[in-house]
Scaffold this motif. Structure first.
Motif, mmCIF file in Angstrom:
data_model
loop_
_atom_site.group_PDB
_atom_site.id
_atom_site.type_symbol
_atom_site.label_atom_id
_atom_site.label_comp_id
_atom_site.label_asym_id
_atom_site.label_seq_id
_atom_site.Cartn_x
_atom_site.Cartn_y
_atom_site.Cartn_z
ATOM 1 N N SER A 1 -12.981 95.128 -71.608
ATOM 2 C CA SER A 1 -11.776 94.967 -70.793
ATOM 3 C C SER A 1 -11.906 93.756 -69.869
ATOM 4 O O SER A 1 -10.912 93.103 -69.550
ATOM 5 C CB SER A 1 -11.482 96.236 -69.998
ATOM 6 O OG SER A 1 -12.408 96.421 -68.973
ATOM 7 N N GLU B 1 -17.194 101.598 -71.703
ATOM 8 C CA GLU B 1 -17.774 100.369 -71.178
ATOM 9 C C GLU B 1 -19.011 100.699 -70.359
ATOM 10 O O GLU B 1 -19.304 101.861 -70.115
ATOM 11 C CB GLU B 1 -16.734 99.655 -70.323
ATOM 12 C CG GLU B 1 -15.521 99.275 -71.139
ATOM 13 C CD GLU B 1 -14.488 98.572 -70.298
ATOM 14 O OE1 GLU B 1 -14.515 97.355 -70.268
ATOM 15 O OE2 GLU B 1 -13.679 99.247 -69.655
ATOM 16 N N TYR C 1 -6.026 104.351 -71.098
ATOM 17 C CA TYR C 1 -7.261 103.556 -71.122
ATOM 18 C C TYR C 1 -7.629 103.170 -72.552
ATOM 19 O O TYR C 1 -7.950 102.025 -72.832
ATOM 20 C CB TYR C 1 -8.409 104.336 -70.480
ATOM 21 C CG TYR C 1 -9.748 103.628 -70.610
ATOM 22 C CD1 TYR C 1 -9.963 102.414 -69.973
ATOM 23 C CD2 TYR C 1 -10.772 104.168 -71.370
ATOM 24 C CE1 TYR C 1 -11.169 101.744 -70.103
ATOM 25 C CE2 TYR C 1 -11.972 103.516 -71.505
ATOM 26 C CZ TYR C 1 -12.174 102.308 -70.871
ATOM 27 O OH TYR C 1 -13.364 101.649 -71.010
ATOM 28 N N LEU D 1 -7.864 99.472 -74.044
ATOM 29 C CA LEU D 1 -9.128 99.012 -74.618
ATOM 30 C C LEU D 1 -8.885 98.426 -76.009
ATOM 31 O O LEU D 1 -9.377 97.356 -76.342
ATOM 32 C CB LEU D 1 -10.077 100.206 -74.705
ATOM 33 C CG LEU D 1 -11.565 99.933 -74.783
ATOM 34 C CD1 LEU D 1 -12.020 99.210 -73.532
ATOM 35 C CD2 LEU D 1 -12.330 101.234 -74.940
ATOM 36 N N SER E 1 -7.136 95.130 -75.929
ATOM 37 C CA SER E 1 -7.816 93.977 -75.342
ATOM 38 C C SER E 1 -8.924 93.393 -76.215
ATOM 39 O O SER E 1 -9.572 92.443 -75.815
ATOM 40 C CB SER E 1 -8.353 94.321 -73.942
ATOM 41 O OG SER E 1 -9.139 95.459 -73.989
ATOM 42 N N SER F 1 -4.972 92.449 -71.209
ATOM 43 C CA SER F 1 -6.164 92.832 -70.468
ATOM 44 C C SER F 1 -5.833 93.884 -69.427
ATOM 45 O O SER F 1 -4.793 93.833 -68.789
ATOM 46 C CB SER F 1 -6.838 91.613 -69.843
ATOM 47 O OG SER F 1 -6.004 91.035 -68.896
ATOM 48 N N ILE F 2 -6.748 94.861 -69.328
ATOM 49 C CA ILE F 2 -6.577 95.920 -68.328
ATOM 50 C C ILE F 2 -6.901 95.307 -66.973
ATOM 51 O O ILE F 2 -7.960 94.718 -66.806
ATOM 52 C CB ILE F 2 -7.545 97.089 -68.600
ATOM 53 C CG1 ILE F 2 -7.413 97.567 -70.042
ATOM 54 C CG2 ILE F 2 -7.303 98.222 -67.627
ATOM 55 C CD1 ILE F 2 -8.415 98.647 -70.420
#
Lengths: 325, 339
Positions: free
Chosen positions: A188, B43, B252, B256, B259, B272-273
């Motif tokens: 991200s 992540e 989310y 994800l 992105s 993009s988050i």
């Protein structure tokens, strides 16, 4: 035809291997072996390859952070490999680098302001000017001016990479070499940095050489892509032809090896046997012949030339060079 | 009916540091069935590695401690089992491979020594017999000249070969479950393809269940049957690989997937988050993703969402599932966004 901003001709970098009692030279590692390409202004040239293929050494040799063994690097028509240290330093204003590891490339004892203003100081700027320039740069890369007084450890990985970018931008460079700028970052955060870099390119009319091992990232950001294997460029073309119509067997295997995040795509995977050979003792002929599924007799002995097989599509492979003749 | 061999219920692994208690894993429940490949994605800092270390009880203590929950292996609670019993299970019935093969192998012992050791701890066989078995394992994982490699030291092998040796050690006792913590992250793509193929082969031939921990959704699509998405110490979404990748439900997961630059698709602006992954801490009120979520509303700030069921084994930790009207509005907005 546009004048290229950077022209690299027959660049070579050999590292000596020393051994024995007197440190005699016992061999050499051909990290970069006869690489040629050019970059046009405003373009993003991607360089991909696996570890040890010489892509980072190529990037550093262009800036003469590693002194190249042989070959020419022409920046705006001027061969910079012959310049003395003083003129080289002046020229580095126009050529900057962003490193992979944002943790290791920032001095932990300096504040962000000091880190970003150091290149400004070297190139002579008053204190007041520097302060306002740092503020401006921080905002350009998406940080805030109050971040200036902080230390690197107070930032996350993505923010640190933004600081690295701000430092590279400080002197209004024309060319930035990006050495794996997003490979240490999470998905991200990676997309944030990629978008930032694309935005900056448009805003400041920058030229990038984007070095990475991640083919999807390189495809996303680059205009043209070069593929390296064992110190040599094996294929160079614009990104759509590279990804839709790869010519070199290594490029084909590399592309097929990337797992895609889509369960519906069934693709034939070319699994290469074995590992990349050691660059200190590369195979004769075509460096890829030991792993190549298409290897012919000629590949073992004669090194294929890096030739244009289609418009703007360069390949070093006997499969194509033979067909053309 | 599929047989659950590993069942984690409401696992709580906290770290006690100078800066207070950090809930790295905060109420995670995962089930792995026999012969299944389950992926955990997320992540850095989402707690995926700590979850896997908790199963093996390898969380460094202090500062780490499993403070709640249960881990059942074939119905037996591992958290209350004796140290001796854990030793029996570890490496024999549940084994693990790590990201960095260089640091996981002992540089001072030969490859043969290290594989034999793993076999002889769990099986009462002679040294000769163990050597024979080790060579067999090395051949199984596709190492050429296996007899010679037995006498080599780890530094003499390349990264891909070392990871093969790690897999050979892990598979030596034919475990029921193989936990793989980012096994291909340190490897090049062509080598990664070799290792993933090997793991798929072992899963098919030996019917070994694999718990695959990774941040790469490409790896997930390649090898996993089912996926668990983690965020800030919690499971936020769970489902089959196809469901998660093709029709993600949690904002989310959606972000994800959008992105990642995709090799097989033509160019578009990368999504993009916004913001960064929050540091896990105690006493978070509301949804952990609320600050980065474009669909956050009042309820996300006041209540913590549970894992809502979407039928079958599909779950999502988002209030939108509970609120069909808002969900319709969200989908409409997302459609406009993607057009």
């Amino acid at each position: 035809m546009q004048q290229p901003i950077l022209e690299v001709n027959n660049l070579k970098k050999y590292f000596d291997i020393r051994g024995g009692v007197f440190g005699k030279k016992v061999g050499e590692v051909k990290a970069v072996d006869d690489v040629s390409f050019s970059v046009n202004p405003g373009e993003i040239l991607g360089i991909v390859g696996e570890s040890g293929c010489g892509k980072s050494t190529t990037g550093k040799s262009i800036l003469r952070l590693i002194e190249p063994s042989d070959g020419e690097v022409k920046f705006e028509g001027q061969d910079i490999t012959k310049l003395n240290a003083e003129s080289m330093r002046k020229l580095r204003r126009d050529m900057q680098i962003i490193f992979q590891d944002p943790y290791a490339s920032l001095n932990p004892r300096h504040t962000v302001e000091k880190i970003i203003s150091e290149p400004l100081l070297i190139h002579g700027m008053s204190k007041q000017e520097r302060k306002s320039r740092v503020k401006e740069l921080l905002e350009v890369v998406g940080l805030s001016s109050y971040h200036a007084s902080r230390y690197p450890h107070q930032f996350s990985g993505g923010q640190r990479q933004r600081i690295g970018i701000a430092r590279a931008l400080a002197n209004n460079p024309k060319l930035i070499i990006c050495d794996e700028p997003v490979s240490a970052l999470d998905v991200s955060v990676q997309s944030q940095i990629l978008n930032l870099m694309e935005g900056l390119r448009d805003q400041f009319n920058l030229t990038y050489i984007f070095i990475a091992h991640d083919l999807s990232v390189v495809k996303h950001i680059s205009d043209r892509v070069g593929v390296m294997y064992l110190g040599r460029l094996v294929e160079l073309t614009d990104k759509d032809s590279l990804y839709d119509d790869p010519k070199h067997p290594y490029t084909k295997a590399l592309l097929s090896a990337v797992p895609l995040p889509d369960p519906d795509i069934e693709k034939e995977r070319i699994i290469l046997e074995g590992d990349v050979p050691s660059p200190s003792n590369p195979p004769t002929g075509c460096a890829f012949h030991t792993r190549c599924p298409m290897a012919m007799e000629i590949c073992k002995n004669i090194r294929p030339n890096f030739e244009q097989v289609e418009v703007n599509h360069f390949v070093a492979c006997h499969l194509y060079n033979g067909a053309e003749q | 009916m599929t047989e659950a061999i590993l069942k984690i219920t409401d696992l709580q692994t906290h770290f006690f540091t100078d800066n207070g208690e950090i809930p790295a894993v905060d109420g995670v429940s995962i089930t792995v069935n026999k012969g299944e490949v389950v992926g955990i994605v997320g992540e850095s800092g989402c707690g995926k590695s700590v979850t896997s270390l908790s199963i093996m009880q390898l969380v460094p203590s202090p500062p780490g401690k499993i403070v709640g929950g249960a881990i059942q292996y074939k119905g037996e609670d591992l958290l209350t089992a004796s140290k001796k019993r854990i030793k029996d299970i570890r490496g024999n019935e549940i084994s693990m491979i790590f990201q960095e093969p260089m640091t996981s192998l002992d540089p001072l012992f030969t490859i043969g020594n290290q594989i034999r050791e793993a076999i002889r701890i769990h099986q009462k066989i002679s040294k000769k017999e163990a050597s024979r078995k080790s060579i067999e394992m090395l051949k199984l994982v596709g190492i050429p000249r296996a007899e010679e490699v037995m006498n080599d030291y780890p530094h003499q092998l390349s990264g891909g070969m070392r990871q093969r040796v790690m897999i050979a050690i892990a598979m030596a006792c034919e475990p029921e479950i193989l936990i793989a913590d980012e096994p291909t992250t340190a490897l090049d793509v062509t080598i990664q393809a070799q290792i993933l193929d090997l793991m798929k082969k072992l899963n098919k031939e030996k019917n070994t269940a694999i718990l695959m921990i990774t941040h790469d959704l490409g790896v997930v699509a390649d090898i996993c049957d089912r996926v668990i998405v983690m965020y800030a110490g919690q499971v936020v979404e769970e489902g089959t690989t196809r469901e998660i990748l093709k029709d993600p439900s949690h904002p989310y997961t959606k972000g994800l997937i959008r992105s990642i630059p995709k090799l097989h698709e033509k160019d578009q602006k990368l999504y993009s988050i916004p913001g960064t992954v929050p540091k896990p801490k105690l006493g978070v009120v509301g949804c952990r993703f609320k600050d980065r979520c474009e669909f956050a509303h009042d309820r996300c700030f006041s209540d913590s969402p549970e894992l809502f069921s979407l039928g079958n084994s599909r779950h999502s930790r988002c209030f939108l599932i509970d609120d069909p009207e808002r969900k319709v509005a969200q989908d409409a907005a997302a459609n406009i966004g993607s057009q």
